[in-house]
Design a protein around this motif. Structure first.
Motif, PDB file in Angstrom:
ATOM      1  N   MET A 137      36.199 -45.523 -16.303  1.00  0.00           N
ATOM      2  CA  MET A 137      35.244 -45.799 -17.383  1.00  0.00           C
ATOM      3  C   MET A 137      34.833 -44.495 -18.064  1.00  0.00           C
ATOM      4  SD  MET A 137      32.545 -48.490 -15.822  1.00  0.00           S
ATOM      5  CE  MET A 137      33.087 -49.985 -14.996  1.00  0.00           C
ATOM      6  N   HIS A 142      23.543 -54.801 -10.163  1.00  0.00           N
ATOM      7  CA  HIS A 142      23.016 -55.764 -11.141  1.00  0.00           C
ATOM      8  C   HIS A 142      24.103 -56.732 -11.592  1.00  0.00           C
ATOM      9  CE1 HIS A 142      24.947 -52.572 -13.265  1.00  0.00           C
ATOM     10  NE2 HIS A 142      24.836 -53.167 -14.421  1.00  0.00           N
ATOM     11  N   LEU A 182      15.825 -57.787 -11.168  1.00  0.00           N
ATOM     12  CA  LEU A 182      17.145 -57.848 -10.553  1.00  0.00           C
ATOM     13  C   LEU A 182      17.278 -59.189  -9.860  1.00  0.00           C
ATOM     14  CD1 LEU A 182      19.594 -56.027 -10.180  1.00  0.00           C
ATOM     15  CD2 LEU A 182      18.630 -55.318  -8.005  1.00  0.00           C
ATOM     16  N   LYS A 183      18.309 -59.931 -10.238  1.00  0.00           N
ATOM     17  CA  LYS A 183      18.481 -61.247  -9.646  1.00  0.00           C
ATOM     18  C   LYS A 183      19.135 -61.114  -8.280  1.00  0.00           C
ATOM     19  CE  LYS A 183      20.104 -62.372 -14.008  1.00  0.00           C
ATOM     20  NZ  LYS A 183      20.466 -61.280 -14.498  1.00  0.00           N
ATOM     21  N   VAL A 184      18.411 -61.525  -7.267  1.00  0.00           N
ATOM     22  CA  VAL A 184      19.047 -61.585  -5.950  1.00  0.00           C
ATOM     23  C   VAL A 184      18.659 -62.858  -5.240  1.00  0.00           C
ATOM     24  CG1 VAL A 184      19.507 -59.191  -5.383  1.00  0.00           C
ATOM     25  CG2 VAL A 184      17.213 -60.087  -5.083  1.00  0.00           C
ATOM     26  N   GLN A 199      23.031 -59.670  -1.739  1.00  0.00           N
ATOM     27  CA  GLN A 199      23.046 -60.947  -0.997  1.00  0.00           C
ATOM     28  C   GLN A 199      24.189 -61.005  -0.003  1.00  0.00           C
ATOM     29  OE1 GLN A 199      23.406 -63.190  -4.664  1.00  0.00           O
ATOM     30  NE2 GLN A 199      21.368 -64.065  -4.398  1.00  0.00           N
ATOM     31  N   VAL A 257      38.183 -50.834 -19.406  1.00  0.00           N
ATOM     32  CA  VAL A 257      39.158 -49.740 -19.410  1.00  0.00           C
ATOM     33  C   VAL A 257      40.527 -50.209 -19.890  1.00  0.00           C
ATOM     34  CG1 VAL A 257      40.266 -47.997 -17.988  1.00  0.00           C
ATOM     35  CG2 VAL A 257      37.877 -48.602 -17.570  1.00  0.00           C
ATOM     36  N   ASN A 263      29.413 -48.666  -3.152  1.00  0.00           N
ATOM     37  CA  ASN A 263      29.122 -48.298  -4.548  1.00  0.00           C
ATOM     38  C   ASN A 263      29.381 -49.432  -5.535  1.00  0.00           C
ATOM     39  OD1 ASN A 263      28.586 -45.877  -3.407  1.00  0.00           O
ATOM     40  ND2 ASN A 263      30.321 -44.784  -4.290  1.00  0.00           N
ATOM     41  N   PRO A 322      21.075 -51.249 -17.777  1.00  0.00           N
ATOM     42  CA  PRO A 322      20.478 -52.489 -17.256  1.00  0.00           C
ATOM     43  C   PRO A 322      19.678 -52.276 -15.969  1.00  0.00           C
ATOM     44  CG  PRO A 322      22.828 -52.772 -17.694  1.00  0.00           C
ATOM     45  CD  PRO A 322      22.540 -51.320 -17.821  1.00  0.00           C
ATOM     46  N   GLN A 323      20.103 -51.298 -15.168  1.00  0.00           N
ATOM     47  CA  GLN A 323      19.388 -51.070 -13.914  1.00  0.00           C
ATOM     48  C   GLN A 323      18.145 -50.229 -14.112  1.00  0.00           C
ATOM     49  OE1 GLN A 323      21.873 -50.262 -10.309  1.00  0.00           O
ATOM     50  NE2 GLN A 323      23.469 -50.037 -11.838  1.00  0.00           N
ATOM     51  N   GLN A 341      27.396 -44.922  -7.820  1.00  0.00           N
ATOM     52  CA  GLN A 341      27.841 -45.839  -8.870  1.00  0.00           C
ATOM     53  C   GLN A 341      28.557 -45.083  -9.971  1.00  0.00           C
ATOM     54  OE1 GLN A 341      25.163 -48.961 -10.121  1.00  0.00           O
ATOM     55  NE2 GLN A 341      23.817 -48.393  -8.450  1.00  0.00           N
ATOM     56  N   HIS A 388      30.304 -45.711 -21.618  1.00  0.00           N
ATOM     57  CA  HIS A 388      30.342 -47.071 -21.094  1.00  0.00           C
ATOM     58  C   HIS A 388      29.496 -47.179 -19.826  1.00  0.00           C
ATOM     59  CE1 HIS A 388      32.120 -51.081 -20.577  1.00  0.00           C
ATOM     60  NE2 HIS A 388      31.981 -50.829 -19.291  1.00  0.00           N
ATOM     61  N   PHE A 444      28.134 -52.267  -8.258  1.00  0.00           N
ATOM     62  CA  PHE A 444      27.074 -52.250  -9.256  1.00  0.00           C
ATOM     63  C   PHE A 444      26.095 -53.372  -8.903  1.00  0.00           C
ATOM     64  CE2 PHE A 444      31.009 -50.988 -11.704  1.00  0.00           C
ATOM     65  CZ  PHE A 444      30.795 -49.628 -11.508  1.00  0.00           C
ATOM     66  N   ALA A 479      32.325 -45.767 -11.164  1.00  0.00           N
ATOM     67  CA  ALA A 479      32.684 -45.969 -12.570  1.00  0.00           C
ATOM     68  C   ALA A 479      33.774 -44.979 -12.988  1.00  0.00           C
ATOM     69  CB  ALA A 479      31.446 -45.801 -13.451  1.00  0.00           C
ATOM     70  N   ARG A 496      26.528 -49.866 -19.701  1.00  0.00           N
ATOM     71  CA  ARG A 496      26.727 -51.100 -18.925  1.00  0.00           C
ATOM     72  C   ARG A 496      26.215 -50.999 -17.483  1.00  0.00           C
ATOM     73  NH1 ARG A 496      27.717 -56.008 -19.988  1.00  0.00           N
ATOM     74  NH2 ARG A 496      29.233 -56.179 -18.294  1.00  0.00           N
ATOM     75  N   ILE A 497      26.191 -49.788 -16.942  1.00  0.00           N
ATOM     76  CA  ILE A 497      25.795 -49.660 -15.539  1.00  0.00           C
ATOM     77  C   ILE A 497      24.375 -49.101 -15.426  1.00  0.00           C
ATOM     78  CG2 ILE A 497      26.435 -48.747 -13.281  1.00  0.00           C
ATOM     79  CD1 ILE A 497      28.588 -50.563 -14.574  1.00  0.00           C
TER      80      ILE A 497
END
Lengths: 315, 218
Positions: free
Chosen positions: B127, A104, B216-218, A149, A118, A100, B139-140, B118, B131, A102, B122, B135-136
């Motif tokens: 969180m 991005h 998405l940068k990979v 990756q 937090v 799990n 963007p996705q 996710q 938030h 994130f 969080a 933030r999570i």
């Protein structure tokens, strides 16, 4: 010393399905407790209730002196306020079966997000600490990589670093090696072993009997939502008293079939008849011999990893 | 076909361009806000909100935009004169109501694409939900939302031409006036088609740019 975690009479059901039937569990500071048991026995649910990802139906949970939930005089369960729950969660780190992370965010960003958001830590300090943590799980060179990756083992170690960044007093591990390739489980277990040696209080739900035997102070065997057997790792795993524990350990260690509720146990004990074709049967036998050999090799490697202790292969 | 004639009428049609773009931008702004609220309502813990969002999508997506436009223009003012809007704002209202139903689905698909694990991670970190969304999820989901969102935008741009029927002086209305004045439909319609194509092409490029920006940068 007062226990860090005190669970009393924990009950949880999903619809008609009673998952937990009254679990009692005390965990002392710096103690490592492994929870083992067949699939569906409720072990994961215990962890999720302790972190309030799941809301218990009955019983009482206390973490570090703070009451998360308790039964009122009328028998109904009451939960701590949202704010208190968040405060308790800051002190409880959780690592999940499927990481799990994130996706991005880079490894580093995953680790610093919690402390900044937090705990209100400033970015510089959080980053410095995150680098230390990533180094401690052997991933300094992966700080700027994205989860996709990385291998499963690496992702899981980032997830451990992310949880540790919150400076938790208690870590919950939920089958953290189940979703990674077997040869990568060792690197995760090694990190956990180090953590245990540093005095972290841990509750570990696991199928890794070697780890449970090697690292935990205490092992709980859970079945049908009840603690069937509990004691020192060597006792529960080495000389189990309960029939159900013995059957489970046989099933895990020897891949022997274990009867589930409703199964006909006689049927399971028959020789497997996969194929009537003698050639295919021979091939299947060769395969299973090969598998057994590989499994032994992996087990040996894992033992070596544990013995090698503080040195880590990947830097 | 008379190319000289096309050259003459294009500037006249383009006099409606600011109106067309005004309709489009206002509708996009309002429908994006509305779509986001509808998407959140659809995923809300409150049953009544979920019910409303589902009913809204079913109703609006189930009837023609033309009908919505007529309804806002002719029928709503019969209930109360506060609903009596100018043709321009009537068209904006109808386009916004209509587009919001589609944007809600685009936005919801993006939010749903972020797996629940996710959210649990969080939560476990302590969180807040706000938030986590900012933030999570955002963007996705943005990169997942962009293609269907821009598809809806292209549709809305073209549908601004329906405002013709309630006399909003956008490009299509001006074109129909030219047709009736000149007794000639071929060149004016061709010119109008080319202008719409140019505008939608810009949106296609915009979409490609947005997709690059949110990749998405990979």
């Amino acid at each position: 010393m007062a226990p860090l975690v005190r669970v009393q009479g924990l009950k949880k059901s999903f619809g008609d399905l009673q998952i937990l039937n009254g679990i009692d569990l005390d965990v002392e500071p710096s103690e490592v407790v492994s929870i083992i048991g067949p699939s569906g026995s409720g072990k994961t649910t215990i962890l999720r209730c302790i972190n309030l990802l799941e809301r218990a139906d009955g019983g009482r949970i206390e973490v570090d002196g703070q009451v998360l939930c308790d039964e009122g005089p009328d028998g109904g369960i009451r939960f701590a306020s949202k704010r208190d729950i968040r405060k308790i969660r800051e002190e409880v780190g959780m690592v999940f079966q499927r990481f799990n992370l994130f996706p991005h965010m880079t490894a580093l960003e995953n680790v610093i997000e919690g402390p900044i958001a937090v705990k209100g830590m400033d970015k510089g300090a959080a980053t410095e600490r995150a680098h230390e943590l990533l180094a401690s799980v052997g991933l300094s060179h992966r700080a700027d990589h994205y989860p996709l990756q990385m291998s499963g083992g690496q992702q899981q170690r980032v997830a451990i670093a992310r949880a540790l960044a919150m400076e938790p007093r208690l870590m919950l591990f939920d089958e953290v090696t189940s979703a990674v390739d077997p040869e990568l489980a060792g690197e995760i277990l090694l990190v956990m072993k180090h953590l245990a040696e540093q005095g972290m209080t841990m509750i570990v739900v696991t199928h890794e009997m070697g780890f449970a035997a090697d690292v935990s102070d205490r092992v709980l065997f859970i079945d049908h939502g009840l603690v069937v057997e509990e004691g020192r790792a060597s006792q529960v795993l080495g000389a189990p008293a309960e029939e159900r524990t013995k059957a489970f350990l046989r099933a895990v260690l020897e891949r022997a079939p274990m009867a589930e509720e409703g199964d006909d146990p006689d049927q399971l004990n028959e020789e497997p008849t996969w194929s009537s074709d003698p050639l295919a049967a021979e091939e299947a036998a060769r395969d299973s011999a090969e598998l057994a050999r590989l499994r032994n090799e992996v087990a040996e490697l894992r033992q070596q990893l544990f013995r090698s202790g503080t040195t880590r292969s990947e830097g | 076909m008379d190319l000289g004639f096309i050259a003459d009428i294009v500037p006249e049609i383009l006099e409606g361009l600011p109106t067309t773009i005004g309709l489009f931008l206002w509708s996009m702004l309002l429908s994006t806000v509305g779509g986001l609220l509808l998407a959140l309502a659809r995923m809300s813990a409150v049953g009544a909100l979920r019910w409303f969002a589902v009913a809204y999508g079913w109703l609006i997506r189930g009837i023609p935009l033309l009908l919505i436009m007529f309804y806002v223009f002719f029928a709503l003012p019969e209930f109360s004169r506060t609903f009596l809007l100018s043709p321009f704002w009537t068209a904006v209202a109808a386009l916004s109501l209509w587009t919001a139903a589609y944007q809600a689905e685009a936005i919801r698909s993006g939010i749903l694409a972020v797996d629940n694990g996710q959210y649990e991670a969080a939560e476990a970190l302590g969180m807040t939900r706000a938030h986590y969304m900012r933030r999570i999820v955002l963007p996705q989901s943005v990169r997942i939302i962009v293609p269907p969102f821009m598809g809806n935008a292209i549709n809305t741009l073209k549908q601004t031409s329906l405002a013709t029927v309630i006399t909003v002086p956008e490009m299509a209305l001006i074109t129909t006036r030219i047709i009736s004045r000149e007794f000639n439909a071929l060149e004016p319609l061709l010119a109008l088609a080319i202008i719409y194509l140019a505008l939608t092409t810009l949106l296609v490029f915009g979409q490609a740019g947005l997709e690059r920006a949110f990749r998405l940068k990979v």
